[in-house]
Write a protein that holds these residues in place. Structure first.
Motif, PDB file in Angstrom:
ATOM      1  N   ALA A  98      60.128  49.488  48.674  1.00  0.00           N
ATOM      2  CA  ALA A  98      59.253  49.317  49.835  1.00  0.00           C
ATOM      3  C   ALA A  98      57.862  48.858  49.422  1.00  0.00           C
ATOM      4  N   ALA A  99      57.346  49.417  48.329  1.00  0.00           N
ATOM      5  CA  ALA A  99      56.025  49.025  47.861  1.00  0.00           C
ATOM      6  C   ALA A  99      56.007  47.563  47.431  1.00  0.00           C
ATOM      7  N   MET A 100      57.058  47.105  46.791  1.00  0.00           N
ATOM      8  CA  MET A 100      57.143  45.705  46.388  1.00  0.00           C
ATOM      9  C   MET A 100      57.227  44.787  47.596  1.00  0.00           C
ATOM     10  N   GLN A 101      57.930  45.221  48.637  1.00  0.00           N
ATOM     11  CA  GLN A 101      57.978  44.422  49.859  1.00  0.00           C
ATOM     12  C   GLN A 101      56.598  44.325  50.511  1.00  0.00           C
ATOM     13  N   ASN A 102      55.823  45.404  50.419  1.00  0.00           N
ATOM     14  CA  ASN A 102      54.463  45.350  50.932  1.00  0.00           C
ATOM     15  C   ASN A 102      53.592  44.405  50.114  1.00  0.00           C
ATOM     16  N   ILE A 125      63.370  41.993  45.582  1.00  0.00           N
ATOM     17  CA  ILE A 125      63.493  40.853  44.670  1.00  0.00           C
ATOM     18  C   ILE A 125      64.123  39.665  45.382  1.00  0.00           C
ATOM     19  N   THR A 126      65.129  39.927  46.201  1.00  0.00           N
ATOM     20  CA  THR A 126      65.741  38.851  46.980  1.00  0.00           C
ATOM     21  C   THR A 126      64.728  38.227  47.929  1.00  0.00           C
ATOM     22  N   PRO A 134      57.655  34.838  41.794  1.00  0.00           N
ATOM     23  CA  PRO A 134      58.337  35.345  40.598  1.00  0.00           C
ATOM     24  C   PRO A 134      58.189  36.859  40.473  1.00  0.00           C
ATOM     25  N   VAL A 135      59.200  37.501  39.896  1.00  0.00           N
ATOM     26  CA  VAL A 135      59.196  38.940  39.666  1.00  0.00           C
ATOM     27  C   VAL A 135      59.539  39.192  38.197  1.00  0.00           C
ATOM     28  N   GLY A 144      69.677  41.637  37.174  1.00  0.00           N
ATOM     29  CA  GLY A 144      69.477  40.698  38.273  1.00  0.00           C
ATOM     30  C   GLY A 144      69.110  39.320  37.767  1.00  0.00           C
ATOM     31  N   ASP A 145      69.698  38.299  38.377  1.00  0.00           N
ATOM     32  CA  ASP A 145      69.449  36.924  37.956  1.00  0.00           C
ATOM     33  C   ASP A 145      68.069  36.427  38.354  1.00  0.00           C
TER      34      ASP A 145
END
Length: 359
Positions: A98-102, A125-126, A134-135, A144-145
């Motif tokens: 959730a934090a990454m989505q924010n 990531i998607t 980029p991640v 994950g690719d």
């Protein structure tokens, strides 16, 4: 070329500590929610790089963050980078996702994250991949690719210690094993190989417990083992224990045995210096927390149009009786974290300590 950040959103709904850290430092206040605050970095022409950390408070991670911020504040980076550091709790993969989505909603140019699990951030990531963000998994591996990896070679760190222990065991091949923190990818990816290597090398694992990546926990676990099984010929403790395990032997009135640890705490190095003459031998295998700074270096290179390797794994450090005196800092506490610099980045201790919030 920098993207223009979208309006910043706060991390509502998370039971998390949120810390927005520019190169000037870090506060515990919530992220600013006004467009003006979000557009400051765009006006300055800086890359906005998010960093998500799922487990704060540990000296290793505090030193990693300090090294990250010190590099961002260095002359080569201060005009290029603005950091947004977000910290969530309890190694919770859902909170991290959730934090990454924010951070994506905040309009960052790239996300660095220390993985809470091997797949728990897939949704974020998607989403990032769909938006061209980029991640980089920074500090531990991730499956994950769509993810770059800049990490210590933790699996190799595990077997390095196992090999050392096998070489240093005496006639007593009974060993105790303390794993780190169950469920964390670097622990789960390393410990099966450690057990296999020890048993294949002739050791017998007679007791197992966890150190929780905490020296006090390592000491308590080792003390419990020694009460019921004092005939131990060696101890393997993953990424912690180089101080707590010997202290358990001392408290039990038992002679030292070869010990593998690896928190990278100052106390581990100093324990070898002080107790080496009394019979303690040890191998403290750990990854530099400054791997976070290495991740930032690679992030900037990528954002500037360069090419970086998709998966980068770096060898761990080893503190043994031979070099412990070079690492032991007499003026620092036992839980002071070593490994503030990463080869080639040339960060000084004074530069890093400006941002270090540990002991």
């Amino acid at each position: 070329m920098h993207r223009t950040p979208r309006a910043t959103s706060t991390l509502t709904g998370l039971t998390a500590l949120v810390c927005i850290a520019a190169v000037t430092g870090c506060s515990s206040a919530p992220a600013p929610s006004t467009p003006a605050a979000a557009s400051g970095s765009a006006a300055a022409g800086k890359f906005v790089i998010g960093f998500e950390q799922p487990l704060g408070g540990q000296a290793w991670r505090e030193m990693g963050l300090a090294s990250l911020q010190a590099l961002a504040a260095s002359p080569a980076y201060k005009d290029k980078v603005e950091l947004k550091i977000v910290r969530t709790n309890d190694n919770d993969a859902a909170q991290q996702n959730a934090a990454m989505q924010n951070l994506i909603a905040d309009g960052v140019d790239l996300i660095l994250f220390d993985p809470a699990s091997s797949s728990g951030a897939d949704a974020a990531i998607t989403q990032a991949a769909a938006q061209g963000i980029p991640v980089i998994a920074n500090g531990g591996p991730y499956d994950g690719d769509d993810v770059y990896i800049v990490s210590t070679d933790w699996a190799n760190a595990g077997t390095i210690g196992a090999d050392w222990l096998l070489e240093n065991l005496g006639e007593n091949k009974n060993v105790a094993v303390l794993e780190g923190l169950a469920g964390v990818p670097l622990n789960e990816g390393s410990m099966p190989g450690v057990i296999e290597r020890l048993e294949a090398g002739g050791a017998t694992v007679v007791a197992q417990d966890t150190n929780g990546w905490n020296e006090a926990t390592a000491q308590e676990a080792m003390s419990n083992i020694l009460r019921s099984n004092p005939d131990i010929g060696g101890v393997y403790s993953f990424l912690t224990g180089g101080q707590g395990v010997p202290e358990a032997f001392s408290a039990a009135g038992l002679p030292f045995v070869p010990v593998v640890g690896g928190s990278g705490y100052n106390g581990e190095a100093c324990e070898l210096v002080e107790s080496g003459p009394k019979g303690l031998s040890g191998d403290m295998v750990f990854g530099q927390p400054a791997i976070y700074a290495k991740g930032l270096e690679q992030a900037v290179k990528l954002l500037e149009g360069g090419t970086i390797e998709k998966a980068q794994y770096f060898p761990p450090l080893e503190i043994t009786n031979d070099n412990a005196a070079d690492y032991c800092l007499a003026d620092k506490p036992a839980n002071f974290q070593l490994g503030y610099d990463f080869p080639g980045l040339d960060l000084s201790l004074d530069e890093v300590l400006k941002y270090y919030s540990g002991s």
